[in-house]
Design a protein around this motif. Structure first.
Motif, PDB file in Angstrom:
ATOM      1  N   LEU A 274      38.801  33.807  32.118  1.00  8.82           N
ATOM      2  CA  LEU A 274      37.487  33.200  31.913  1.00  8.82           C
ATOM      3  C   LEU A 274      37.563  31.698  31.684  1.00  8.82           C
ATOM      4  O   LEU A 274      36.570  31.075  31.372  1.00  8.82           O
ATOM      5  N   SER A 275      38.723  31.119  31.886  1.00  6.89           N
ATOM      6  CA  SER A 275      38.934  29.698  31.616  1.00  6.89           C
ATOM      7  C   SER A 275      38.093  28.791  32.503  1.00  6.89           C
ATOM      8  O   SER A 275      37.791  27.665  32.135  1.00  6.89           O
ATOM      9  N   GLY A 276      37.749  29.264  33.680  1.00  7.23           N
ATOM     10  CA  GLY A 276      36.989  28.439  34.603  1.00  7.23           C
ATOM     11  C   GLY A 276      37.841  27.417  35.332  1.00  7.23           C
ATOM     12  O   GLY A 276      37.316  26.550  36.027  1.00  7.23           O
ATOM     13  N   ALA A 277      39.146  27.498  35.181  1.00 12.21           N
ATOM     14  CA  ALA A 277      40.038  26.564  35.869  1.00 12.21           C
ATOM     15  C   ALA A 277      39.850  26.710  37.378  1.00 12.21           C
ATOM     16  O   ALA A 277      39.677  27.817  37.882  1.00 12.21           O
TER      17      ALA A 277
ATOM     18  N   LYS B 266      43.450  31.776  42.550  1.00 14.80           N
ATOM     19  CA  LYS B 266      44.736  31.737  43.244  1.00 14.80           C
ATOM     20  C   LYS B 266      45.867  32.133  42.298  1.00 14.80           C
ATOM     21  O   LYS B 266      46.780  32.879  42.673  1.00 14.80           O
ATOM     22  N   ALA B 267      45.820  31.677  41.056  1.00 18.18           N
ATOM     23  CA  ALA B 267      46.864  32.011  40.080  1.00 18.18           C
ATOM     24  C   ALA B 267      46.877  33.515  39.795  1.00 18.18           C
ATOM     25  O   ALA B 267      47.951  34.130  39.704  1.00 18.18           O
ATOM     26  N   THR B 268      45.701  34.128  39.692  1.00 15.73           N
ATOM     27  CA  THR B 268      45.636  35.578  39.476  1.00 15.73           C
ATOM     28  C   THR B 268      46.159  36.319  40.699  1.00 15.73           C
ATOM     29  O   THR B 268      46.891  37.302  40.580  1.00 15.73           O
TER      30      THR B 268
ATOM     31  N   GLY C 237      48.532  33.819  30.722  1.00 18.96           N
ATOM     32  CA  GLY C 237      47.090  33.988  30.723  1.00 18.96           C
ATOM     33  C   GLY C 237      46.505  34.960  31.730  1.00 18.96           C
ATOM     34  O   GLY C 237      45.300  35.004  31.914  1.00 18.96           O
ATOM     35  N   HIS C 238      47.318  35.732  32.389  1.00 21.86           N
ATOM     36  CA  HIS C 238      46.805  36.650  33.403  1.00 21.86           C
ATOM     37  C   HIS C 238      46.767  38.076  32.874  1.00 21.86           C
ATOM     38  O   HIS C 238      47.531  38.457  31.992  1.00 21.86           O
ATOM     39  N   SER C 239      45.878  38.865  33.442  1.00 22.72           N
ATOM     40  CA  SER C 239      45.809  40.275  33.067  1.00 22.72           C
ATOM     41  C   SER C 239      45.425  41.099  34.292  1.00 22.72           C
ATOM     42  O   SER C 239      44.882  40.577  35.259  1.00 22.72           O
TER      43      SER C 239
END
Length: 127
Positions: A45-48, A53-55, A94-96
């Protein structure tokens, strides 16, 4: 990553639903021998700007490691433990994801489900 829908597989894929409206799909599935998995990645939910792409990269990395671990083990929890333990640190932050892993043999199936993933297994006795 959908690494092998055939080859050494003792299961047959009937259908998969893996659709995303995002630039990078955050879901994956894999099939190797008698092991099948589904991963449902969740965007932080960071909004980055690069969160999607990171997920995607995290889910692909996890699926690749599930593929590798599944050749050595038949217990779903051990496959998942090894896969997560072998993830590079840059993919973990920070990923799930929700994960479902199913392993089958002549004695039945064993599974581990973390989160809201689903795998439907059809057998001679039904679904």
């Amino acid at each position: 990553m959908n690494p092998d829908a055939g080859g050494d597989s003792s299961w047959a894929l009937v259908d998969s639903v893996n659709v995303s409206e995002k630039a990078f799909n955050e879901d994956a599935w894999g099939l190797r021998g008698s092991t099948f998995w589904v991963i449902d990645g969740a965007t932080p939910l960071s909004g980055a700007p690069d969160a999607n792409k990171a997920t995607h990269d995290y889910v692909e990395g996890l699926s690749e490691r599930l593929w590798s671990a599944s050749v050595r083990h038949q217990e779903p929890r051990e496959i998942l433990r090894l896969a997560v333990a072998s993830m590079p640190s840059h993919l973990l932050g920070g990923h799930s994801a929700a994960v479902a892993i199913v392993c089958g043999d002549g004695d039945g199936i064993r599974y581990a489900i973390l989160g809201d993933c689903t795998v439907v297994v059809a057998t001679d006795g039904g679904v």
